[in-house]
Scaffold this motif. Structure first.
Motif, PDB file in Angstrom:
ATOM      1  N   ALA A  92      -9.485  18.277 -17.464  1.00  0.00           N
ATOM      2  CA  ALA A  92      -8.525  18.244 -16.353  1.00  0.00           C
ATOM      3  C   ALA A  92      -9.026  17.323 -15.241  1.00  0.00           C
ATOM      4  N   THR A  93     -10.330  17.326 -14.987  1.00  0.00           N
ATOM      5  CA  THR A  93     -10.873  16.411 -13.980  1.00  0.00           C
ATOM      6  C   THR A  93     -10.627  14.965 -14.375  1.00  0.00           C
ATOM      7  N   ALA A  94     -10.774  14.667 -15.650  1.00  0.00           N
ATOM      8  CA  ALA A  94     -10.503  13.303 -16.119  1.00  0.00           C
ATOM      9  C   ALA A  94      -9.049  12.925 -15.856  1.00  0.00           C
ATOM     10  N   GLN A  95      -8.143  13.879 -16.033  1.00  0.00           N
ATOM     11  CA  GLN A  95      -6.731  13.616 -15.742  1.00  0.00           C
ATOM     12  C   GLN A  95      -6.514  13.371 -14.249  1.00  0.00           C
ATOM     13  N   LEU A  96      -7.190  14.149 -13.417  1.00  0.00           N
ATOM     14  CA  LEU A  96      -7.048  13.978 -11.969  1.00  0.00           C
ATOM     15  C   LEU A  96      -7.619  12.633 -11.522  1.00  0.00           C
ATOM     16  N   VAL A  97      -8.719  12.225 -12.082  1.00  0.00           N
ATOM     17  CA  VAL A  97      -9.300  10.920 -11.762  1.00  0.00           C
ATOM     18  C   VAL A  97      -8.330   9.806 -12.132  1.00  0.00           C
ATOM     19  N   GLN A  98      -7.716   9.925 -13.302  1.00  0.00           N
ATOM     20  CA  GLN A  98      -6.739   8.916 -13.715  1.00  0.00           C
ATOM     21  C   GLN A  98      -5.544   8.894 -12.763  1.00  0.00           C
ATOM     22  N   LEU A  99      -5.111  10.076 -12.323  1.00  0.00           N
ATOM     23  CA  LEU A  99      -4.007  10.142 -11.367  1.00  0.00           C
ATOM     24  C   LEU A  99      -4.385   9.460 -10.057  1.00  0.00           C
ATOM     25  N   CYS A 100      -5.591   9.705  -9.572  1.00  0.00           N
ATOM     26  CA  CYS A 100      -6.059   9.059  -8.333  1.00  0.00           C
ATOM     27  C   CYS A 100      -6.014   7.548  -8.467  1.00  0.00           C
ATOM     28  N   ASN A 101      -6.553   7.055  -9.566  1.00  0.00           N
ATOM     29  CA  ASN A 101      -6.617   5.609  -9.752  1.00  0.00           C
ATOM     30  C   ASN A 101      -5.224   5.005  -9.905  1.00  0.00           C
ATOM     31  N   TRP A 102      -4.345   5.700 -10.607  1.00  0.00           N
ATOM     32  CA  TRP A 102      -2.966   5.218 -10.748  1.00  0.00           C
ATOM     33  C   TRP A 102      -2.283   5.143  -9.390  1.00  0.00           C
ATOM     34  N   LEU A 103      -2.400   6.229  -8.619  1.00  0.00           N
ATOM     35  CA  LEU A 103      -1.719   6.273  -7.331  1.00  0.00           C
ATOM     36  C   LEU A 103      -2.283   5.227  -6.379  1.00  0.00           C
ATOM     37  N   ASP A 104      -3.580   5.030  -6.415  1.00  0.00           N
ATOM     38  CA  ASP A 104      -4.203   4.034  -5.550  1.00  0.00           C
ATOM     39  C   ASP A 104      -3.712   2.623  -5.866  1.00  0.00           C
ATOM     40  N   ASP A 105      -3.375   2.389  -7.124  1.00  0.00           N
ATOM     41  CA  ASP A 105      -2.938   1.057  -7.552  1.00  0.00           C
ATOM     42  C   ASP A 105      -1.491   0.735  -7.182  1.00  0.00           C
ATOM     43  N   GLN A 106      -0.706   1.751  -6.831  1.00  0.00           N
ATOM     44  CA  GLN A 106       0.711   1.517  -6.571  1.00  0.00           C
ATOM     45  C   GLN A 106       0.939   0.875  -5.200  1.00  0.00           C
ATOM     46  N   PRO A 107       1.716  -0.190  -5.139  1.00  0.00           N
ATOM     47  CA  PRO A 107       2.124  -0.705  -3.817  1.00  0.00           C
ATOM     48  C   PRO A 107       2.920   0.369  -3.083  1.00  0.00           C
ATOM     49  N   PHE A 108       2.606   0.584  -1.809  1.00  0.00           N
ATOM     50  CA  PHE A 108       3.263   1.675  -1.093  1.00  0.00           C
ATOM     51  C   PHE A 108       4.779   1.506  -1.076  1.00  0.00           C
ATOM     52  N   ALA A 109       5.244   0.269  -1.028  1.00  0.00           N
ATOM     53  CA  ALA A 109       6.691   0.027  -1.020  1.00  0.00           C
ATOM     54  C   ALA A 109       7.366   0.586  -2.263  1.00  0.00           C
ATOM     55  N   ASP A 110       6.638   0.584  -3.378  1.00  0.00           N
ATOM     56  CA  ASP A 110       7.216   1.109  -4.623  1.00  0.00           C
ATOM     57  C   ASP A 110       7.297   2.630  -4.627  1.00  0.00           C
ATOM     58  N   LEU A 111       6.581   3.277  -3.717  1.00  0.00           N
ATOM     59  CA  LEU A 111       6.583   4.744  -3.645  1.00  0.00           C
ATOM     60  C   LEU A 111       7.644   5.280  -2.693  1.00  0.00           C
ATOM     61  N   LEU A 112       8.267   4.403  -1.913  1.00  0.00           N
ATOM     62  CA  LEU A 112       9.256   4.810  -0.936  1.00  0.00           C
ATOM     63  C   LEU A 112      10.586   5.147  -1.612  1.00  0.00           C
ATOM     64  N   PRO A 113      11.449   5.902  -0.923  1.00  0.00           N
ATOM     65  CA  PRO A 113      12.761   6.227  -1.517  1.00  0.00           C
ATOM     66  C   PRO A 113      13.552   4.962  -1.825  1.00  0.00           C
ATOM     67  N   GLU A 163     -10.114   2.251   7.130  1.00  0.00           N
ATOM     68  CA  GLU A 163      -9.769   0.829   7.180  1.00  0.00           C
ATOM     69  C   GLU A 163      -9.530   0.259   5.783  1.00  0.00           C
ATOM     70  N   ASN A 164     -10.208   0.831   4.783  1.00  0.00           N
ATOM     71  CA  ASN A 164     -10.186   0.243   3.445  1.00  0.00           C
ATOM     72  C   ASN A 164      -9.473   1.070   2.387  1.00  0.00           C
ATOM     73  N   GLU A 165      -9.269   2.348   2.638  1.00  0.00           N
ATOM     74  CA  GLU A 165      -8.654   3.231   1.646  1.00  0.00           C
ATOM     75  C   GLU A 165      -7.454   3.941   2.260  1.00  0.00           C
ATOM     76  N   SER A 166      -6.578   4.427   1.390  1.00  0.00           N
ATOM     77  CA  SER A 166      -5.362   5.081   1.895  1.00  0.00           C
ATOM     78  C   SER A 166      -5.024   6.366   1.167  1.00  0.00           C
ATOM     79  N   LEU A 167      -5.969   6.913   0.382  1.00  0.00           N
ATOM     80  CA  LEU A 167      -5.697   8.099  -0.433  1.00  0.00           C
ATOM     81  C   LEU A 167      -6.621   9.240  -0.039  1.00  0.00           C
ATOM     82  N   ALA A 168      -6.068  10.456  -0.029  1.00  0.00           N
ATOM     83  CA  ALA A 168      -6.869  11.648   0.233  1.00  0.00           C
ATOM     84  C   ALA A 168      -6.504  12.753  -0.744  1.00  0.00           C
ATOM     85  N   LEU A 169      -7.500  13.547  -1.106  1.00  0.00           N
ATOM     86  CA  LEU A 169      -7.334  14.728  -1.958  1.00  0.00           C
ATOM     87  C   LEU A 169      -7.392  15.964  -1.079  1.00  0.00           C
TER      88      LEU A 169
END
Length: 256
Positions: free
Chosen positions: A231-252, A16-22
């Motif tokens: 590398a884990t620090a890089q992955l954490v940053q990637l997670c946070n970046w991706l979570d912040d993106q409006p989904f509409a901006d990720l569409l084609p 209900e609250n999150e939209s990201l999975a690893l």
């Protein structure tokens, strides 16, 4: 949060609250005489678990058999055909979308999976269902890898050896490190994998008798820990970046 350890009512709040999975993916294939066949999926699971713990995002079970027919001559190697792998990954990713996930990071530790995960990501992206991207740990810290190892090698080399020494040292045959180096190719370029601009090999055994490249004696658990943390620090940053993106901006984007 690890999906498989939760009861379904306790996952409702997450969806209900999150939209990201690893999603960790690797292989079960030979990694020379000194490393376990589990090397790739242990590494992928290690990174995905650490990132999930540090961010609170959901981690799925690990996909531990990948596209590995090029290692088939070595005992125990398992693989699935590339079309089967792509369809399987696409299918379970759409399953995540059904529950509300719209962005996925494939935490990958096997080079043979890369092009197929990219293809799956494109299918899902074109259908505007899920934004799924492939992350490869060593691609996130190339300068550090070069700094730590003089002769690295793309498979079964010191970087993978050091990571397993850090993650599960009991699985490393330290008494075979010199044999791994001497029975393979300490310098990858020496294997001459191309002729006149063409890649003329299909299997690992065409280039290395024991299946590995690099100088494994250069690996230590301390180097593995340093790579793992950075590398884990890089992955954490990637997670946070991706979570912040409006989904509409990720569409084609629309046709020009």
């Amino acid at each position: 949060m690890y999906l498989a350890e939760e009861a379904w009512p306790d996952l409702e709040t997450y969806f209900e609250n999150e939209s990201l999975a690893l999603v960790p993916l690797g292989s079960t294939e030979q990694h020379g005489p000194h490393l376990p066949l589990a090397t790739d999926h242990l590494i992928a699971e290690g990174f995905a678990t650490a990132a999930a713990d540090r961010t609170g995002f959901l981690r799925t079970p690990t996909i531990d058999i990948g596209v590995s027919p090029h290692h088939r001559q070595f005992s125990g190697t398992m693989w699935v055909d590339a079309p089967v792998f792509r369809d399987y990954v696409e299918s379970f990713t759409r399953n995540l979308a059904y529950h509300g996930i719209d962005r996925v990071i494939y935490v990958n530790a096997h080079g043979g999976n890369v092009e197929h995960l990219r293809e799956v990501g494109r299918r899902l992206h074109d259908d505007e269902d899920v934004y799924a991207i492939e992350w490869m740990w060593n691609d996130s810290i190339p300068d550090l890898v070069d700094e730590l190892f003089e002769h690295n090698g793309p498979h079964g080399g010191p970087k993978e050896t050091a990571l397993i020494q850090h993650l599960q040292s009991e699985l490393v045959h330290d008494d075979r490190l010199a044999d791994a180096r001497d029975g393979g190719f300490p310098e990858f370029e020496a294997s001459d994998p191309t002729h006149h601009g063409a890649r003329t090999f299909y299997d690992a055994i065409d280039n290395t008798d024991n299946g590995v490249f690099g100088d494994q004696t250069d690996a230590t658990a301390e180097k593995g820990e340093r790579m793992f943390e950075e590398a884990t620090a890089q992955l954490v940053q990637l997670c946070n970046w991706l979570d912040d993106q409006p989904f509409a901006d990720l569409l084609p984007k629309d046709h020009v």
